[in-house]
Design a protein around this motif. Structure first.
Motif, PDB file in Angstrom:
ATOM      1  N   VAL A  74       0.816  -1.220   0.000  1.00 21.34           N
ATOM      2  CA  VAL A  74       0.000   0.000   0.000  1.00 21.34           C
ATOM      3  C   VAL A  74       0.850   1.271   0.000  1.00 21.34           C
ATOM      4  CG1 VAL A  74      -1.677   1.323   1.364  1.00 21.34           C
ATOM      5  CG2 VAL A  74      -1.955  -1.136   1.099  1.00 21.34           C
ATOM      6  N   PHE A  75       2.015   1.238   0.645  1.00 16.80           N
ATOM      7  CA  PHE A  75       2.848   2.421   0.765  1.00 16.80           C
ATOM      8  C   PHE A  75       4.070   2.360  -0.145  1.00 16.80           C
ATOM      9  CE2 PHE A  75       0.514   2.763   4.703  1.00 16.80           C
ATOM     10  CZ  PHE A  75       0.353   4.127   4.858  1.00 16.80           C
ATOM     11  N   VAL A  76       4.484   3.504  -0.646  1.00 20.98           N
ATOM     12  CA  VAL A  76       5.746   3.644  -1.374  1.00 20.98           C
ATOM     13  C   VAL A  76       6.489   4.843  -0.792  1.00 20.98           C
ATOM     14  CG1 VAL A  76       4.967   2.601  -3.534  1.00 20.98           C
ATOM     15  CG2 VAL A  76       4.692   5.047  -3.198  1.00 20.98           C
ATOM     16  N   ARG A  77       7.806   4.816  -0.912  1.00 22.56           N
ATOM     17  CA  ARG A  77       8.606   5.971  -0.489  1.00 22.56           C
ATOM     18  C   ARG A  77       8.829   6.848  -1.706  1.00 22.56           C
ATOM     19  NH1 ARG A  77      13.754   4.337   2.977  1.00 22.56           N
ATOM     20  NH2 ARG A  77      13.923   6.565   3.328  1.00 22.56           N
ATOM     21  N   ARG A  78       8.681   8.139  -1.492  1.00 24.12           N
ATOM     22  CA  ARG A  78       8.909   9.116  -2.550  1.00 24.12           C
ATOM     23  C   ARG A  78       9.829  10.204  -2.039  1.00 24.12           C
ATOM     24  NH1 ARG A  78       3.213   9.893  -5.626  1.00 24.12           N
ATOM     25  NH2 ARG A  78       3.212   7.871  -6.628  1.00 24.12           N
ATOM     26  N   VAL A  79      10.285  11.027  -2.957  1.00 23.51           N
ATOM     27  CA  VAL A  79      11.178  12.124  -2.612  1.00 23.51           C
ATOM     28  C   VAL A  79      10.522  13.430  -3.023  1.00 23.51           C
ATOM     29  CG1 VAL A  79      13.429  13.158  -3.069  1.00 23.51           C
ATOM     30  CG2 VAL A  79      13.223  10.682  -2.875  1.00 23.51           C
TER      31      VAL A  79
ATOM     32  N   PHE B 108       9.322  10.891   1.832  1.00 21.50           N
ATOM     33  CA  PHE B 108       8.037  10.799   2.502  1.00 21.50           C
ATOM     34  C   PHE B 108       7.360   9.506   2.074  1.00 21.50           C
ATOM     35  CE2 PHE B 108       7.194  13.090  -1.422  1.00 21.50           C
ATOM     36  CZ  PHE B 108       5.988  12.587  -1.872  1.00 21.50           C
ATOM     37  N   TYR B 109       6.287   9.154   2.753  1.00 17.98           N
ATOM     38  CA  TYR B 109       5.554   7.925   2.492  1.00 17.98           C
ATOM     39  C   TYR B 109       4.242   8.276   1.825  1.00 17.98           C
ATOM     40  CZ  TYR B 109       9.043   5.957   5.513  1.00 17.98           C
ATOM     41  OH  TYR B 109      10.242   5.582   6.045  1.00 17.98           O
TER      42      TYR B 109
ATOM     43  N   SER C  76       2.689  11.202   3.996  1.00 18.80           N
ATOM     44  CA  SER C  76       3.099  11.500   5.368  1.00 18.80           C
ATOM     45  C   SER C  76       4.617  11.485   5.450  1.00 18.80           C
ATOM     46  CB  SER C  76       2.527  10.446   6.319  1.00 18.80           C
ATOM     47  OG  SER C  76       3.059  10.601   7.612  1.00 18.80           O
ATOM     48  N   TRP C  77       5.168  12.367   6.270  1.00 17.36           N
ATOM     49  CA  TRP C  77       6.611  12.371   6.511  1.00 17.36           C
ATOM     50  C   TRP C  77       6.993  11.243   7.464  1.00 17.36           C
ATOM     51  CZ3 TRP C  77       8.962  15.155   3.090  1.00 17.36           C
ATOM     52  CH2 TRP C  77       8.403  16.332   2.624  1.00 17.36           C
ATOM     53  N   THR C  78       6.013  10.712   8.190  1.00 13.81           N
ATOM     54  CA  THR C  78       6.255   9.703   9.214  1.00 13.81           C
ATOM     55  C   THR C  78       6.099   8.296   8.657  1.00 13.81           C
ATOM     56  OG1 THR C  78       5.281  11.246  10.798  1.00 13.81           O
ATOM     57  CG2 THR C  78       5.579   8.983  11.532  1.00 13.81           C
ATOM     58  N   LYS C  79       7.027   7.430   8.993  1.00 12.22           N
ATOM     59  CA  LYS C  79       6.981   6.037   8.552  1.00 12.22           C
ATOM     60  C   LYS C  79       5.769   5.346   9.174  1.00 12.22           C
ATOM     61  CE  LYS C  79       9.793   2.903  10.325  1.00 12.22           C
ATOM     62  NZ  LYS C  79      10.943   2.058  10.627  1.00 12.22           N
ATOM     63  N   PRO C  80       5.034   4.547   8.389  1.00 13.54           N
ATOM     64  CA  PRO C  80       3.897   3.805   8.954  1.00 13.54           C
ATOM     65  C   PRO C  80       4.349   2.912  10.125  1.00 13.54           C
ATOM     66  CG  PRO C  80       3.895   3.663   6.556  1.00 13.54           C
ATOM     67  CD  PRO C  80       5.183   4.312   6.952  1.00 13.54           C
ATOM     68  N   LEU C  81       3.628   2.964  11.216  1.00 11.40           N
ATOM     69  CA  LEU C  81       3.995   2.222  12.425  1.00 11.40           C
ATOM     70  C   LEU C  81       4.060   0.716  12.187  1.00 11.40           C
ATOM     71  CD1 LEU C  81       1.945   4.128  15.143  1.00 11.40           C
ATOM     72  CD2 LEU C  81       4.415   4.179  14.765  1.00 11.40           C
TER      73      LEU C  81
ATOM     74  N   LEU D 144       5.316  -0.893   9.936  1.00 13.79           N
ATOM     75  CA  LEU D 144       6.586  -1.361   9.377  1.00 13.79           C
ATOM     76  C   LEU D 144       7.571  -1.763  10.469  1.00 13.79           C
ATOM     77  CD1 LEU D 144       7.225   1.078   6.418  1.00 13.79           C
ATOM     78  CD2 LEU D 144       6.736  -1.358   6.301  1.00 13.79           C
ATOM     79  N   GLY D 145       7.325  -1.280  11.677  1.00 16.46           N
ATOM     80  CA  GLY D 145       8.221  -1.612  12.789  1.00 16.46           C
ATOM     81  C   GLY D 145       9.637  -1.149  12.508  1.00 16.46           C
ATOM     82  N   GLU D 146      10.608  -2.049  12.659  1.00 18.50           N
ATOM     83  CA  GLU D 146      12.022  -1.734  12.409  1.00 18.50           C
ATOM     84  C   GLU D 146      12.352  -1.705  10.922  1.00 18.50           C
ATOM     85  OE1 GLU D 146      14.449  -1.070  14.786  1.00 18.50           O
ATOM     86  OE2 GLU D 146      12.752  -1.001  16.172  1.00 18.50           O
ATOM     87  N   ASP D 147      11.496  -2.329  10.097  1.00 22.70           N
ATOM     88  CA  ASP D 147      11.730  -2.377   8.655  1.00 22.70           C
ATOM     89  C   ASP D 147      11.435  -1.023   8.017  1.00 22.70           C
ATOM     90  OD1 ASP D 147      12.267  -5.057   8.972  1.00 22.70           O
ATOM     91  OD2 ASP D 147      10.281  -5.714   8.331  1.00 22.70           O
ATOM     92  N   ASP D 148      11.831  -0.882   6.788  1.00 24.13           N
ATOM     93  CA  ASP D 148      11.502   0.326   6.036  1.00 24.13           C
ATOM     94  C   ASP D 148      11.328  -0.036   4.572  1.00 24.13           C
ATOM     95  OD1 ASP D 148      10.880   2.939   5.532  1.00 24.13           O
ATOM     96  OD2 ASP D 148      12.749   3.748   6.334  1.00 24.13           O
ATOM     97  N   LEU D 149      10.672   0.826   3.840  1.00 24.28           N
ATOM     98  CA  LEU D 149      10.465   0.614   2.417  1.00 24.28           C
ATOM     99  C   LEU D 149      11.709   1.020   1.645  1.00 24.28           C
ATOM    100  CD1 LEU D 149       6.906   2.171   2.172  1.00 24.28           C
ATOM    101  CD2 LEU D 149       7.476  -0.259   2.269  1.00 24.28           C
ATOM    102  N   ARG D 150      11.940   0.362   0.545  1.00 23.80           N
ATOM    103  CA  ARG D 150      13.079   0.701  -0.307  1.00 23.80           C
ATOM    104  C   ARG D 150      12.850   2.072  -0.953  1.00 23.80           C
ATOM    105  NH1 ARG D 150      13.500  -2.603  -5.383  1.00 23.80           N
ATOM    106  NH2 ARG D 150      13.473  -0.665  -6.488  1.00 23.80           N
TER     107      ARG D 150
END
Length: 106
Positions: free
Chosen positions: A14-19, A27-28, A37-42, A44-50
């Motif tokens: 559902v989410f992608v990282r953009r610049v 941002f997400y 949103s500037w905030t990472k979706p909760l 995702l926990g410790e993980d992050d999107l590429r």
């Protein structure tokens, strides 16, 4: 554990990282709600999107250019062949292809 992994997979779809083109900040973006949103979706926990490989940026003089975040020496004012811009905004990299009309959207 399985339920958490399943939820994480949903978040990844559902989410992608953009610049941001002007600031260069990540941002997400939620592709279903079209909210960002500037905030990472909760979830995702410790993980992050590429992060995206190619982004469109605007320099201090107002000139648009294509920045490669993986191989910066490939950055250029010429649009890379692998960069398919969104038909609507013409800025972001498209990642959705309409099966009916074959157009690309972000």
């Amino acid at each position: 554990k399985k339920a958490r992994d399943h939820l994480r997979q949903i978040v990844y779809s559902v989410f992608v990282r953009r610049v941001d083109a002007y600031s260069g900040n990540m941002f997400y973006y939620n592709v279903q709600t079209r909210l960002s949103s500037w905030t990472k979706p909760l979830l995702l926990g410790e993980d992050d999107l590429r992060p995206p490989e190619w982004v469109v940026r605007c320099d201090a003089d107002g000139q648009w250019y294509y920045e490669n975040r993986v191989s910066p020496w490939l950055s250029s004012t010429e649009r890379p062949r692998s960069f398919l811009p969104c038909l609507v905004c013409n800025l972001q990299l498209s990642f959705i292809r309409c099966d009916t009309c074959s157009q690309h959207f972000c």
